[in-house]
Design a protein around this motif. Structure first.
Motif, short mmCIF file in Angstrom:
data_model
loop_
_atom_site.label_atom_id
_atom_site.label_comp_id
_atom_site.label_asym_id
_atom_site.label_seq_id
_atom_site.Cartn_x
_atom_site.Cartn_y
_atom_site.Cartn_z
N PHE A 63 0.79 -1.32 -0.02
CA PHE A 63 -0.04 -0.24 0.06
C PHE A 63 0.95 1.29 0.02
CE2 PHE A 63 0.97 -0.50 4.52
CZ PHE A 63 0.96 0.62 4.90
N THR A 64 0.37 2.23 -0.52
CA THR A 64 0.90 3.55 -0.35
C THR A 64 -0.03 4.62 0.07
OG1 THR A 64 2.45 5.32 -1.56
CG2 THR A 64 0.59 4.26 -2.79
N VAL A 65 0.33 5.86 0.69
CA VAL A 65 -0.35 6.84 1.35
C VAL A 65 0.27 8.12 1.02
CG1 VAL A 65 -1.74 7.97 3.20
CG2 VAL A 65 -1.52 5.42 2.89
N GLY A 66 -0.38 9.16 0.24
CA GLY A 66 0.17 10.22 0.05
C GLY A 66 -0.92 11.35 0.23
N VAL A 67 -0.38 12.77 -0.10
CA VAL A 67 -1.01 13.96 0.10
C VAL A 67 -0.52 14.81 -0.95
CG1 VAL A 67 -1.55 13.76 2.58
CG2 VAL A 67 0.22 14.89 1.96
N THR A 80 2.29 23.78 -5.17
CA THR A 80 1.55 22.55 -5.02
C THR A 80 2.63 21.52 -4.83
OG1 THR A 80 -0.31 23.66 -6.04
CG2 THR A 80 -0.50 21.31 -5.93
N ARG A 81 2.63 20.73 -3.93
CA ARG A 81 3.64 19.75 -3.97
C ARG A 81 2.69 18.26 -3.32
NH1 ARG A 81 7.60 21.56 -0.10
NH2 ARG A 81 8.32 22.81 -1.85
N GLY A 82 3.13 17.15 -4.04
CA GLY A 82 2.85 15.98 -3.39
C GLY A 82 4.02 15.14 -2.43
N VAL A 83 3.48 14.48 -1.67
CA VAL A 83 4.34 14.14 -0.52
C VAL A 83 3.89 12.51 -0.55
CG1 VAL A 83 5.05 14.06 1.67
CG2 VAL A 83 4.53 15.98 0.55
N VAL A 84 4.94 11.64 -0.60
CA VAL A 84 4.56 10.27 -0.58
C VAL A 84 4.80 9.91 1.12
CG1 VAL A 84 5.19 7.85 -0.73
CG2 VAL A 84 5.59 9.52 -2.67
N LYS A 85 3.64 9.75 1.86
CA LYS A 85 3.96 9.59 3.38
C LYS A 85 4.34 8.14 3.86
CE LYS A 85 0.83 11.29 6.18
NZ LYS A 85 -0.32 11.91 6.76
#
Length: 312
Positions: A63-67, A80-85
């Motif tokens: 699984f992976t979760v990002g914002v 505007t930045r994505g982050v792999v949490k």
């Protein structure tokens, strides 16, 4: 991935399996169920297209979760930045393209949401770590193959809370200079937010959270009726995991307060509070002034993270 493998949205029904998978593979970062739930489901930036599961014949294997967040760009604007949490793949199914497929899908969702770059881990005000621990070597290589470039290192420090943290003498000395130090009161929030607007606007969400804790997990220095400096703890997590984390920070002092002993008093007040919670060690995350913490409380570097970014 094979035809038996597919990517789908991660759902709350997957929580127990995903939590178990995380703790099985993230050997340096085991999480309680409460903190795992908070990082995944209590972050309002986590939307269905940014929480993804990989399964094989109905079994969760990754699984992976990002914002995607608006972040300060260092030049007075925002980006505007994505982050792999979070990213985890069952060890028995690694090197089968599952991690790559998860990241492919996550990056596509972030691009669709307008992200112009993606980073790893650093998603304040709700993050687990400020980058990637290089001991997760397979993850490091996966992201480097995808064009993620190292920006810098981020450092965690640990501090022994069994030491003498009394500040009475230092506070008396500060008082002779008309500087008072006290725990923040709920009525102080507006003044603190105004101070942060002038100095550290990126920390407003975390410091605002301290006013929801009981007692308020924030200490302030005042001079001439204005805020001179602050230090916080239990500020990074939310919900059921909000307090008792043993994490210090953030803290900051105005330029006029530096070199006057204000920061050391504020620091020790927070550490004493965490000692009273029963902790014997506190973590100071994402440290910049290593020398300050080493000098005043004997803190030592405990972890190093690589900060990565990929431009889209």
């Amino acid at each position: 991935m094979t035809r038996d493998q597919h990517i789908r949205p991660l759902t709350p029904a997957d929580t127990d399996a995903a939590h178990a998978l995380w703790n099985a593979v993230a050997r340096y970062d085991p999480l309680s169920r409460a903190v795992f739930v908070e990082k995944v489901w209590e972050d309002d930036g986590v939307t269905p297209d940014l929480a993804l599961a990989a399964e094989i014949k109905g079994e969760l294997v990754g699984f992976t979760v990002g914002v995607v967040r608006e972040a300060l760009d260092g030049a007075g604007g925002t980006v505007t930045r994505g982050v792999v949490k979070l990213l985890a793949v069952d060890e028995a199914h690694q090197r089968q393209g599952i991690g790559t497929a998860l990241v492919d899908a996550l990056e596509a969702s972030m691009t669709a949401r307008g992200a112009t770059a993606i980073r790893l881990g650093e998603s304040p005000p709700n993050y687990l770590h400020p980058g990637l621990d290089p001991r997760y070597t397979r993850a490091l290589l996966l992201f480097e193959r995808r064009g993620y470039e190292k920006l810098a290192n981020a450092i965690h420090m640990d501090v022994d809370l069994t030491q003498d943290l009394d500040t009475a003498a230092d506070e008396a000395r500060l008082l002779t200079d008309d500087i008072t130090v006290a725990r923040a009161r709920p009525s102080d929030e507006a003044a603190v937010m105004a101070f942060l607007d002038d100095h550290w606007p990126a920390w407003k969400a975390e410091i605002g959270r301290t006013f929801r804790n009981d007692p308020v997990s924030l200490h302030l220095a005042w001079e001439d009726g204005g805020v001179l400096g602050f230090s916080a703890y239990d500020a990074n997590n939310i919900g059921a995991s909000a307090t008792g984390t043993g994490w210090f920070g953030p803290m900051g002092t105005a330029a006029a307060a530096r070199g006057r002993g204000v920061g050391a008093v504020l620091l020790k007040r927070c550490l004493a509070d965490m000692a009273a919670q029963g902790h014997i060690v506190s973590t100071i995350p994402w440290v910049a002034p290593v020398g300050f913490y080493a000098h005043h409380v004997g803190a030592h570097i405990s972890r190093v993270f690589y900060r990565y970014e990929r431009a889209l």
